[in-house]
Design an enzyme around this catalytic site. Sequence first.
Site, PDB file in Angstrom:
ATOM      1  N   SER A 142     -15.811 -37.388  -0.440  1.00 34.24           N
ATOM      2  CA  SER A 142     -15.822 -36.443  -1.243  1.00 34.24           C
ATOM      3  C   SER A 142     -14.904 -35.998  -2.459  1.00 34.24           C
ATOM      4  O   SER A 142     -13.861 -36.867  -2.217  1.00 34.24           O
ATOM      5  CB  SER A 142     -15.821 -34.672  -0.448  1.00 34.24           C
ATOM      6  OG  SER A 142     -15.567 -33.783  -1.597  1.00 34.24           O
ATOM      7  N   TYR A 155     -10.785 -30.255   5.083  1.00 37.91           N
ATOM      8  CA  TYR A 155     -11.972 -31.064   4.483  1.00 37.91           C
ATOM      9  C   TYR A 155     -11.544 -32.269   3.710  1.00 37.91           C
ATOM     10  O   TYR A 155     -11.801 -33.372   3.669  1.00 37.91           O
ATOM     11  CB  TYR A 155     -12.650 -30.259   3.759  1.00 37.91           C
ATOM     12  CG  TYR A 155     -14.062 -30.754   3.074  1.00 37.91           C
ATOM     13  CD1 TYR A 155     -15.096 -31.328   4.038  1.00 37.91           C
ATOM     14  CD2 TYR A 155     -14.141 -30.934   1.917  1.00 37.91           C
ATOM     15  CE1 TYR A 155     -16.290 -31.620   3.351  1.00 37.91           C
ATOM     16  CE2 TYR A 155     -15.091 -31.606   0.999  1.00 37.91           C
ATOM     17  CZ  TYR A 155     -16.243 -31.997   1.968  1.00 37.91           C
ATOM     18  OH  TYR A 155     -17.494 -32.336   1.355  1.00 37.91           O
ATOM     19  N   LYS A 159     -11.890 -36.272   4.438  1.00 38.71           N
ATOM     20  CA  LYS A 159     -12.561 -36.951   3.688  1.00 38.71           C
ATOM     21  C   LYS A 159     -11.632 -38.034   2.920  1.00 38.71           C
ATOM     22  O   LYS A 159     -12.156 -39.133   2.290  1.00 38.71           O
ATOM     23  CB  LYS A 159     -13.209 -36.157   2.263  1.00 38.71           C
ATOM     24  CG  LYS A 159     -14.367 -35.385   2.710  1.00 38.71           C
ATOM     25  CD  LYS A 159     -15.502 -36.132   3.330  1.00 38.71           C
ATOM     26  CE  LYS A 159     -16.659 -35.245   3.568  1.00 38.71           C
ATOM     27  NZ  LYS A 159     -18.007 -36.250   4.324  1.00 38.71           N
TER      28      LYS A 159
END
Length: 303
Positions: A142, A155, A159
């Site tokens: 991401s 997150y 990632k």
Amino acid sequence: MDLSGKVAVVTGSGRGLGRGYAEALAASGAAVVVNDVDAEAADQVATGITQRGGAAVSVVAPVGSAEVAELLVSTAVKEFGRLDAMVTNAGILRDRVLWKMTDSDFDAVVDVHLRGTFTCARAAVLHMREQGTGGRLILISSPAGQRGNFGQTNYAAVKAGVVAMARTWAMELAKAGITANAVVPVAATEMTKTIPAFAPAIAEAKRTGQPFPEWLRRDEGLGTVDDVAALIVFLASEESAGITGQAIGIGGDKLALWTHPQEKAVAYTPGGWTADAIAASWHTGVGAEPETYGIPAPTSPVA
């Protein structure tokens, strides 16, 4: 692009980007193992593929554990005879700023994204090496992992870790003919609409029913799920055999290769550095052009 005879597992493929990946692989001729925690969603995707003449089965299970990873691989082999590509897409969000993020918020995201990528890749590689015909690890990262993002400690960390694993596995798996690449997708989905940088633009397009404007598709690289899926098909194909250890971005009209971290500026002093010496030279030396951070918010050229 013809993927006839290929078999792929796509985790988290009951909806959103994962669904797009599974359907695009199937449309190109690959047999697909569809995975999701939502039984209805997973079955719907698999049924839709078979009704269109493709080959697919669904596995309803939460990605993370070694047992689920092994189930996904064994299902591919049992149903279709082999495994050629593992697409690690499954993910969740538990967004909170650092001082409000709980241990469970952090651990849940790590378990699905990071551990899930690790266990699924390991299970796939064990079979691919035994199979002896190479393979593809396609790991979904991401922009948050490349740039950081407000409220996404967990997150962004996982990632970034996914890209690091792709670089490491590219070295470890080269002799076996197995490639490992990270994909950095940008598309309007239920998950990305919660990301502050993209939420306003996605909401406006949904409200008006109009396609994303050219500046958003081109300059910001934000588009639809279909815009992203082509890269997954390419990376699963024989045409991508020489590509490994890369982080490749795609979205809207934009295809990009992300740089790997490297030293930007270097300075030396005989005998080593003192804190005072660093302070005296920082702003005119190594730190003269500091790196930016965070995902820039989309901004209309007429805003």
